[in-house]
Design a protein around this motif. Structure first.
Motif, PDB file in Angstrom:
ATOM      1  N   GLU A   9       0.893  -1.279   0.047  1.00 49.51           N
ATOM      2  CA  GLU A   9       0.035   0.024  -0.045  1.00 49.51           C
ATOM      3  C   GLU A   9       0.827   1.218  -0.061  1.00 49.51           C
ATOM      4  O   GLU A   9       0.507   2.310  -0.668  1.00 49.51           O
ATOM      5  N   ILE A  10       1.850   1.621   0.732  1.00 53.53           N
ATOM      6  CA  ILE A  10       2.783   2.480   0.853  1.00 53.53           C
ATOM      7  C   ILE A  10       3.477   2.613  -0.626  1.00 53.53           C
ATOM      8  O   ILE A  10       3.533   3.909  -0.781  1.00 53.53           O
ATOM      9  N   ALA A  11       3.828   1.483  -1.025  1.00 54.66           N
ATOM     10  CA  ALA A  11       4.649   1.535  -2.206  1.00 54.66           C
ATOM     11  C   ALA A  11       3.648   2.245  -3.457  1.00 54.66           C
ATOM     12  O   ALA A  11       3.872   2.845  -4.187  1.00 54.66           O
ATOM     13  N   GLU A  12       2.378   1.539  -3.352  1.00 54.29           N
ATOM     14  CA  GLU A  12       1.280   2.084  -4.398  1.00 54.29           C
ATOM     15  C   GLU A  12       0.916   3.768  -3.936  1.00 54.29           C
ATOM     16  O   GLU A  12       0.960   4.425  -4.958  1.00 54.29           O
ATOM     17  N   ARG A  13       0.860   4.181  -2.938  1.00 52.74           N
ATOM     18  CA  ARG A  13       0.612   5.361  -2.581  1.00 52.74           C
ATOM     19  C   ARG A  13       1.483   6.452  -2.892  1.00 52.74           C
ATOM     20  O   ARG A  13       1.230   7.495  -3.056  1.00 52.74           O
ATOM     21  N   SER A  14       2.847   6.269  -2.728  1.00 51.53           N
ATOM     22  CA  SER A  14       3.974   6.819  -2.993  1.00 51.53           C
ATOM     23  C   SER A  14       4.292   6.647  -4.605  1.00 51.53           C
ATOM     24  O   SER A  14       5.146   7.493  -5.044  1.00 51.53           O
ATOM     25  N   GLY A  15       3.777   5.985  -5.480  1.00 50.99           N
ATOM     26  CA  GLY A  15       3.828   6.019  -6.786  1.00 50.99           C
ATOM     27  C   GLY A  15       5.197   5.182  -6.996  1.00 50.99           C
ATOM     28  O   GLY A  15       5.816   5.331  -8.077  1.00 50.99           O
ATOM     29  N   GLY A  16       5.403   4.384  -6.140  1.00 50.51           N
ATOM     30  CA  GLY A  16       6.631   3.541  -6.200  1.00 50.51           C
ATOM     31  C   GLY A  16       8.124   4.190  -5.753  1.00 50.51           C
ATOM     32  O   GLY A  16       8.872   3.856  -5.619  1.00 50.51           O
ATOM     33  N   ALA A  17       7.950   5.461  -5.151  1.00 46.66           N
ATOM     34  CA  ALA A  17       8.969   6.200  -4.710  1.00 46.66           C
ATOM     35  C   ALA A  17       9.320   5.476  -3.403  1.00 46.66           C
ATOM     36  O   ALA A  17      10.667   5.965  -3.085  1.00 46.66           O
ATOM     37  N   TRP A  18       8.869   4.898  -2.697  1.00 47.87           N
ATOM     38  CA  TRP A  18       9.096   4.458  -1.358  1.00 47.87           C
ATOM     39  C   TRP A  18       8.653   3.132  -1.272  1.00 47.87           C
ATOM     40  O   TRP A  18       7.096   3.037  -1.128  1.00 47.87           O
ATOM     41  N   LYS A  19       9.165   2.067  -1.024  1.00 42.88           N
ATOM     42  CA  LYS A  19       8.716   0.635  -0.672  1.00 42.88           C
ATOM     43  C   LYS A  19       9.552   0.369   0.494  1.00 42.88           C
ATOM     44  O   LYS A  19      10.652  -0.252   0.485  1.00 42.88           O
ATOM     45  N   PRO A  20       8.988   0.374   1.680  1.00 44.52           N
ATOM     46  CA  PRO A  20       9.810   0.016   3.079  1.00 44.52           C
ATOM     47  C   PRO A  20      10.206  -1.274   2.891  1.00 44.52           C
ATOM     48  O   PRO A  20       9.149  -2.212   2.221  1.00 44.52           O
ATOM     49  N   SER A  21      11.000  -1.892   3.847  1.00 42.20           N
ATOM     50  CA  SER A  21      11.625  -3.173   3.717  1.00 42.20           C
ATOM     51  C   SER A  21      10.802  -3.621   4.975  1.00 42.20           C
ATOM     52  O   SER A  21      10.532  -3.116   5.947  1.00 42.20           O
ATOM     53  N   PRO A  22      10.476  -5.050   5.033  1.00 44.95           N
ATOM     54  CA  PRO A  22       9.960  -5.798   5.983  1.00 44.95           C
ATOM     55  C   PRO A  22      10.700  -5.695   7.456  1.00 44.95           C
ATOM     56  O   PRO A  22      10.200  -5.578   8.284  1.00 44.95           O
ATOM     57  N   GLY A  23      12.102  -5.412   7.256  1.00 45.05           N
ATOM     58  CA  GLY A  23      12.753  -5.084   8.158  1.00 45.05           C
ATOM     59  C   GLY A  23      12.660  -3.912   9.094  1.00 45.05           C
ATOM     60  O   GLY A  23      13.172  -3.805  10.189  1.00 45.05           O
TER      61      GLY A  23
END
Length: 127
Positions: A9-23
């Motif tokens: 969801e974060i990756a989608e909402r940021s347009g792919g600019a931010w995809k946090p890691s599971p860590g």
């Protein structure tokens, strides 16, 4: 949502600019739960998280959502071009790695390592 859904969801909402890691996501979720801002419940083998009333209040009082900040000022066309170039490079490298001889693989690896060094030299303003 469960943690993986949040990452997507974060990756989608940021347009792919931010995809946090599971860590980074899962320890943060544990911290938020410890602080009473979210709760979790097991459902179908997954841990689902929900905001508490206190968490909802904190979210509403807080700053802009980080995914909005991550996407601000991004040149999406250039970002797309960069990604396509990177994917194309890795696709070509993968093809050499899968079908090439040892000598060809060694040459391909040298090209990748040289490209990485040249990119860092750009940042150092060196030719």
């Amino acid at each position: 949502m469960h943690g993986y859904e949040m990452i997507q969801e974060i990756a989608e909402r940021s347009g792919g600019a931010w995809k946090p890691s599971p860590g980074s996501v899962y320890p943060t979720l544990q911290l938020l739960e410890d602080e009473g801002l979210i709760t979790s419940a097991a459902e179908g083998g997954k841990k689902l998280f929900s905001l508490t009333d206190e968490g909802r209040g904190a979210a509403e009082a807080g700053p802009d959502a980080p995914w909005e900040e991550a996407g601000r000022g991004v040149d999406w066309e250039t970002l797309h071009e960069i990604r396509q170039a990177g994917f194309g490079l890795m696709e070509a490298f993968g093809q050499v790695w899968k079908t090439g001889s040892k000598e060809q693989r060694d040459k391909a690896l040298a090209v990748i390592n040289d490209a990485r060094k040249k990119l860092y030299l750009i940042l150092a303003d060196e030719d």
